[in-house]
Design a protein around this motif. Structure first.
Motif, PDB file in Angstrom:
ATOM      1  N   ALA A 207      79.672  62.325 -24.138  1.00  0.00           N
ATOM      2  CA  ALA A 207      79.952  63.582 -23.438  1.00  0.00           C
ATOM      3  C   ALA A 207      80.497  64.574 -24.450  1.00  0.00           C
ATOM      4  O   ALA A 207      81.551  64.344 -25.059  1.00  0.00           O
ATOM      5  N   VAL A 208      79.782  65.666 -24.647  1.00  0.00           N
ATOM      6  CA  VAL A 208      80.200  66.721 -25.572  1.00  0.00           C
ATOM      7  C   VAL A 208      80.928  67.789 -24.776  1.00  0.00           C
ATOM      8  O   VAL A 208      80.388  68.335 -23.804  1.00  0.00           O
ATOM      9  N   LEU A 209      82.183  68.084 -25.173  1.00  0.00           N
ATOM     10  CA  LEU A 209      83.002  69.074 -24.485  1.00  0.00           C
ATOM     11  C   LEU A 209      83.145  70.327 -25.326  1.00  0.00           C
ATOM     12  O   LEU A 209      83.254  70.262 -26.557  1.00  0.00           O
ATOM     13  N   ARG A 210      83.170  71.468 -24.651  1.00  0.00           N
ATOM     14  CA  ARG A 210      83.434  72.744 -25.322  1.00  0.00           C
ATOM     15  C   ARG A 210      84.935  73.014 -25.319  1.00  0.00           C
ATOM     16  O   ARG A 210      85.688  72.405 -24.553  1.00  0.00           O
ATOM     17  N   VAL A 211      85.361  73.961 -26.145  1.00  0.00           N
ATOM     18  CA  VAL A 211      86.748  74.424 -26.111  1.00  0.00           C
ATOM     19  C   VAL A 211      87.044  74.945 -24.710  1.00  0.00           C
ATOM     20  O   VAL A 211      86.241  75.678 -24.114  1.00  0.00           O
ATOM     21  N   GLY A 212      88.188  74.538 -24.163  1.00  0.00           N
ATOM     22  CA  GLY A 212      88.532  74.912 -22.804  1.00  0.00           C
ATOM     23  C   GLY A 212      88.197  73.839 -21.796  1.00  0.00           C
ATOM     24  O   GLY A 212      88.396  74.027 -20.586  1.00  0.00           O
ATOM     25  N   GLY A 213      87.705  72.685 -22.289  1.00  0.00           N
ATOM     26  CA  GLY A 213      87.484  71.559 -21.402  1.00  0.00           C
ATOM     27  C   GLY A 213      86.289  71.673 -20.493  1.00  0.00           C
ATOM     28  O   GLY A 213      86.290  71.145 -19.384  1.00  0.00           O
ATOM     29  N   LYS A 214      85.239  72.331 -20.944  1.00  0.00           N
ATOM     30  CA  LYS A 214      84.003  72.420 -20.168  1.00  0.00           C
ATOM     31  C   LYS A 214      82.987  71.433 -20.725  1.00  0.00           C
ATOM     32  O   LYS A 214      82.821  71.319 -21.942  1.00  0.00           O
ATOM     33  N   LEU A 215      82.312  70.735 -19.846  1.00  0.00           N
ATOM     34  CA  LEU A 215      81.301  69.770 -20.265  1.00  0.00           C
ATOM     35  C   LEU A 215      80.035  70.498 -20.690  1.00  0.00           C
ATOM     36  O   LEU A 215      79.441  71.252 -19.919  1.00  0.00           O
ATOM     37  N   ALA A 216      79.623  70.267 -21.947  1.00  0.00           N
ATOM     38  CA  ALA A 216      78.407  70.900 -22.456  1.00  0.00           C
ATOM     39  C   ALA A 216      77.179  70.038 -22.200  1.00  0.00           C
ATOM     40  O   ALA A 216      76.124  70.532 -21.812  1.00  0.00           O
ATOM     41  N   GLN A 217      77.314  68.717 -22.412  1.00  0.00           N
ATOM     42  CA  GLN A 217      76.192  67.807 -22.195  1.00  0.00           C
ATOM     43  C   GLN A 217      76.706  66.381 -22.185  1.00  0.00           C
ATOM     44  O   GLN A 217      77.641  66.030 -22.914  1.00  0.00           O
ATOM     45  N   VAL A 218      76.108  65.551 -21.372  1.00  0.00           N
ATOM     46  CA  VAL A 218      76.370  64.112 -21.401  1.00  0.00           C
ATOM     47  C   VAL A 218      75.014  63.412 -21.392  1.00  0.00           C
ATOM     48  O   VAL A 218      74.140  63.728 -20.579  1.00  0.00           O
ATOM     49  N   ALA A 219      74.833  62.493 -22.339  1.00  0.00           N
ATOM     50  CA  ALA A 219      73.550  61.802 -22.468  1.00  0.00           C
ATOM     51  C   ALA A 219      73.743  60.581 -23.353  1.00  0.00           C
ATOM     52  O   ALA A 219      74.768  60.430 -24.020  1.00  0.00           O
ATOM     53  N   ASP A 220      72.741  59.700 -23.359  1.00  0.00           N
ATOM     54  CA  ASP A 220      72.761  58.614 -24.327  1.00  0.00           C
ATOM     55  C   ASP A 220      72.550  59.222 -25.716  1.00  0.00           C
ATOM     56  O   ASP A 220      72.007  60.331 -25.850  1.00  0.00           O
ATOM     57  N   PRO A 221      72.982  58.549 -26.787  1.00  0.00           N
ATOM     58  CA  PRO A 221      72.927  59.148 -28.126  1.00  0.00           C
ATOM     59  C   PRO A 221      71.534  59.592 -28.552  1.00  0.00           C
ATOM     60  O   PRO A 221      71.374  60.654 -29.163  1.00  0.00           O
ATOM     61  N   LYS A 222      70.522  58.796 -28.246  1.00  0.00           N
ATOM     62  CA  LYS A 222      69.166  59.142 -28.654  1.00  0.00           C
ATOM     63  C   LYS A 222      68.708  60.446 -28.009  1.00  0.00           C
ATOM     64  O   LYS A 222      68.142  61.327 -28.678  1.00  0.00           O
ATOM     65  N   THR A 223      68.974  60.589 -26.710  1.00  0.00           N
ATOM     66  CA  THR A 223      68.599  61.817 -26.011  1.00  0.00           C
ATOM     67  C   THR A 223      69.400  63.001 -26.529  1.00  0.00           C
ATOM     68  O   THR A 223      68.867  64.108 -26.704  1.00  0.00           O
ATOM     69  N   LEU A 224      70.674  62.786 -26.766  1.00  0.00           N
ATOM     70  CA  LEU A 224      71.527  63.856 -27.277  1.00  0.00           C
ATOM     71  C   LEU A 224      70.979  64.405 -28.589  1.00  0.00           C
ATOM     72  O   LEU A 224      70.924  65.628 -28.794  1.00  0.00           O
ATOM     73  N   LEU A 225      70.559  63.538 -29.480  1.00  0.00           N
ATOM     74  CA  LEU A 225      70.067  63.973 -30.782  1.00  0.00           C
ATOM     75  C   LEU A 225      68.690  64.620 -30.696  1.00  0.00           C
ATOM     76  O   LEU A 225      68.399  65.569 -31.426  1.00  0.00           O
ATOM     77  N   SER A 226      67.851  64.116 -29.816  1.00  0.00           N
ATOM     78  CA  SER A 226      66.486  64.637 -29.733  1.00  0.00           C
ATOM     79  C   SER A 226      66.369  65.862 -28.841  1.00  0.00           C
ATOM     80  O   SER A 226      65.463  66.676 -29.015  1.00  0.00           O
ATOM     81  N   ASP A 227      67.299  66.018 -27.899  1.00  0.00           N
ATOM     82  CA  ASP A 227      67.166  67.111 -26.930  1.00  0.00           C
ATOM     83  C   ASP A 227      68.529  67.721 -26.589  1.00  0.00           C
ATOM     84  O   ASP A 227      69.000  67.619 -25.451  1.00  0.00           O
ATOM     85  N   PRO A 228      69.194  68.360 -27.567  1.00  0.00           N
ATOM     86  CA  PRO A 228      70.494  68.983 -27.277  1.00  0.00           C
ATOM     87  C   PRO A 228      70.354  70.089 -26.243  1.00  0.00           C
ATOM     88  O   PRO A 228      69.350  70.796 -26.206  1.00  0.00           O
ATOM     89  N   ALA A 229      71.363  70.216 -25.381  1.00  0.00           N
ATOM     90  CA  ALA A 229      71.269  71.112 -24.230  1.00  0.00           C
ATOM     91  C   ALA A 229      71.238  72.586 -24.611  1.00  0.00           C
ATOM     92  O   ALA A 229      70.595  73.390 -23.932  1.00  0.00           O
TER      93      ALA A 229
END
Length: 346
Positions: A207-229
């Motif tokens: 789960a990648v969080l932005r400053v201020g505690g907002k969720l930017a993306q949650v995914a398995d590592p492979k998906t995160l690397l191949s398809d960033p939000a």
């Protein structure tokens, strides 16, 4: 299962550390919270065991709101590992590990027996049981911290940047140890880190969080690397995310040459010992000089390891070995190029 349902943490001065966070940490998996400083990852972690209470929303532990559970009772059922282990300096290692069992009313003999069992499970010599924390290395102390968190066999383990204070070699060892333990124990783990490589290595979900505690993306590592939000996630992952993707590509089908140990191998020949293990490369120009080599275990190690092995060698080839370290073949530049082209095509 740990569920964040529209969770917000707002401090009296108006600062919002976590903003309407919706997130699930599945049972038996490692969920990693990662992001820049000020993104609320540690705050989110500490709201699970109520070291910090949420301002709004609910956190559910297997369907039960943690806000309805007495904090000391809640914490005794959740393992917690922090930076630099947080061990009690005046207590011996065996008693540090047995802390929670003692609090739960276990008798001393049973608690100490459990502590000794866990010392071995986390890869430490039982002879360390009678020492004090200052007599252990940083890596050993972190292993004790993990053992203490597991002492009462909690279903949930919270880990707040537990390996950030040790050197890279020890850190890698601790990460590998955690993955080994998780394969045996199947705990529900929430792990906080600022290191994206650590997140990708350890996480079933990231789960990648932005400053201020907002969720930017949650995914398995492979998906995160191949398809960033979005651009924020893409930039946080870094420009080398393509290289990181190789961590999830198998070497099982990598084409190998098996004729590079003979005298007619070409400009480079791989030298092996009597047991079939590599000792180095020799070139046609300098047949009496052994040159460096790199290895990977075919099928177990990912393509990133094979590429790294090739870069370690002046021959540009990666030596494939079996689990015993014996040579099974060589991946040449050509075969590695083929594999990288296939990876680029998805």
């Amino acid at each position: 299962m740990i569920t964040f349902d529209a969770v917000t943490k707002r401090y009296p001065d108006g600062t919002v550390a976590v903003d309407r966070l919706d997130l699930e940490a599945p049972t038996g998996e490692i969920t990693v919270l990662v992001g820049p400083s000020g993104c609320g990852k540690t705050t989110s972690l500490r709201m699970i065991n109520r070291m910090i209470d949420a301002t709004e929303g609910r956190i559910l532990l297997d369907g039960a709101p943690v806000q309805d559970i007495d904090p000391p009772t809640l914490r005794r059922g959740i393992g917690y590992v922090i930076q630099q282990a947080g061990l009690f300096p005046h207590r011996k290692i065996v008693d540090n590990i047995a802390t929670v069992p003692h609090l739960l009313g276990w008798d001393k003999k049973k608690a100490r027996a459990r502590a000794m069992e866990l010392l071995e499970r986390v890869g430490l010599d039982p002879g360390l049981a009678g020492r004090y924390p200052f007599q252990l290395s940083g890596g050993q102390q972190q292993r004790v911290g993990v053992a203490r968190a597991l002492a009462a066999d909690p279903p949930v383990l919270l880990m707040d940047e537990p390996f950030s204070a040790v050197d890279p070699i020890v850190r890698t060892s601790l990460q590998d140890e955690l993955l080994r333990l998780q394969a045996e124990l199947n705990k529900t783990i929430v792990f906080v880190t600022h290191d994206i490589d650590e997140a990708i290595k350890l996480g079933d979900r990231v789960a990648v969080l932005r400053v201020g505690g907002k969720l930017a993306q949650v995914a398995d590592p492979k998906t995160l690397l191949s398809d960033p939000a979005d651009d924020f996630v893409r930039e946080f992952l870094g420009r080398d995310r393509g290289i990181r993707r190789l961590q999830f590509i198998s070497t099982e089908g990598l084409r190998l040459r098996t004729d590079m140990t003979g005298d007619a191998a070409g400009p480079w020949r791989l030298v092996v010992d009597a047991d079939g293990r590599p000792t180095g490369w020799v070139s046609r120009e300098r047949p009496d000089e052994l040159e460096p080599y790199g290895t990977f275990v075919r099928g177990r190690d990912p393509m990133r390891s094979a590429l790294d092995a090739a870069l370690l060698s002046p021959s540009g080839c990666a030596v494939a070995v079996d689990e015993d370290g014996k040579v099974v073949g060589v991946a040449t530049r050509e075969t590695l190029d083929e594999a990288l082209a296939e990876a680029a095509d998805g």
